[in-house]
Design a protein around this motif. Structure first.
Motif, mmCIF file in Angstrom:
data_model
loop_
_atom_site.group_PDB
_atom_site.id
_atom_site.type_symbol
_atom_site.label_atom_id
_atom_site.label_comp_id
_atom_site.label_asym_id
_atom_site.label_seq_id
_atom_site.Cartn_x
_atom_site.Cartn_y
_atom_site.Cartn_z
ATOM 1 N N TRP A 90 0.860 -1.178 0.000
ATOM 2 C CA TRP A 90 0.000 0.000 0.000
ATOM 3 C C TRP A 90 0.902 1.236 0.000
ATOM 4 O O TRP A 90 1.753 1.400 0.867
ATOM 5 N N ALA A 169 -6.601 -1.832 -5.659
ATOM 6 C CA ALA A 169 -7.643 -1.174 -4.854
ATOM 7 C C ALA A 169 -7.084 0.131 -4.316
ATOM 8 O O ALA A 169 -5.870 0.384 -4.384
ATOM 9 N N LYS A 171 -7.805 2.913 -0.768
ATOM 10 C CA LYS A 171 -8.531 3.050 0.485
ATOM 11 C C LYS A 171 -8.095 4.322 1.201
ATOM 12 O O LYS A 171 -6.971 4.788 1.051
ATOM 13 N N TRP A 172 -9.049 4.875 1.948
ATOM 14 C CA TRP A 172 -8.789 6.034 2.793
ATOM 15 C C TRP A 172 -8.550 5.548 4.217
ATOM 16 O O TRP A 172 -9.307 4.727 4.739
#
Length: 204
Positions: A90, A169, A171-172
């Motif tokens: 990430w 993907a 994401k926050w």
């Protein structure tokens, strides 16, 4: 032929660009001793006359210039991370700087390509880099990324799509949640960046 000059810069056709990069580095306030060391390493590399840009994927030359952009929802104190297919981590969005491209222009280009939104400067750092890292990549084609980290401003409702070829993907996460994430699932400097960001947000 390039030669070192007394100022620590490089004499050559791309001298104005290299001088611009060194000025950007001088504007980054080191968060810790590691960032101070990385800034000195990056400045020496820029002044050396070495090739700054990737010319052949993934590792030619072995060191090249990269821009990260961390998208921040300032009201919710959340940042956007992407699950990068090749890196398996990430990360913030970002990409390689093209030859003679201003790093901010690289951020604008990459943000439009990867998240389909305009790059809006944050109140934390504006259009200037906020953080700098020098990182050896992992996996095949290992090389070293000299990365300028920028902070952009947006919201979850603004980001409605992403480059699915590059990311699995998005994401926050709240900035505090980022610090709770296992370090081996993130960019290796993500926790340090987040600590610096939290301090800057508190001052602001």
């Amino acid at each position: 032929m390039r030669t070192m000059v007394a100022s620590g810069e490089v004499d050559g056709p791309d001298q104005p660009f290299r001088r611009r990069l060194i000025e950007l580095l001088e504007g980054v306030e080191p968060w810790d001793e590691q960032e101070r060391t990385h800034l000195a390493t990056a400045a020496e590399w820029i002044a050396s006359g070495a090739q700054l840009y990737r010319v052949l994927k993934p590792d030619v030359p072995m060191t090249h210039l990269v821009c990260y952009f961390v998208v921040l929802d300032e009201a919710r104190e959340e940042v956007l991370l992407v699950s990068h297919r090749k890196a398996g981590l990430w990360l913030p969005g970002g990409g390689h700087v093209e030859p003679m491209e201003d790093p901010w222009d690289a951020v604008v280009r990459e943000c439009a390509e990867e998240l389909r939104v305009p790059a809006v400067p944050s109140r934390v750092s504006g259009r200037k880099p906020f953080f700098l890292t020098v990182t050896r990549t992992r996996g095949q084609g290992q090389h070293t990324d000299v990365s300028l980290w920028y902070v952009l401003r947006s919201t979850a409702s603004d980001v409605t799509s992403f480059d699915e070829g590059e990311f699995e993907a998005i994401k926050w996460l709240s900035v505090r949640h980022v610090l709770a994430e296992p370090a081996d699932t993130l960019d290796p400097h993500m926790h340090r960046f987040t600590g610096k960001l939290m301090a800057a947000m508190a001052r602001a």
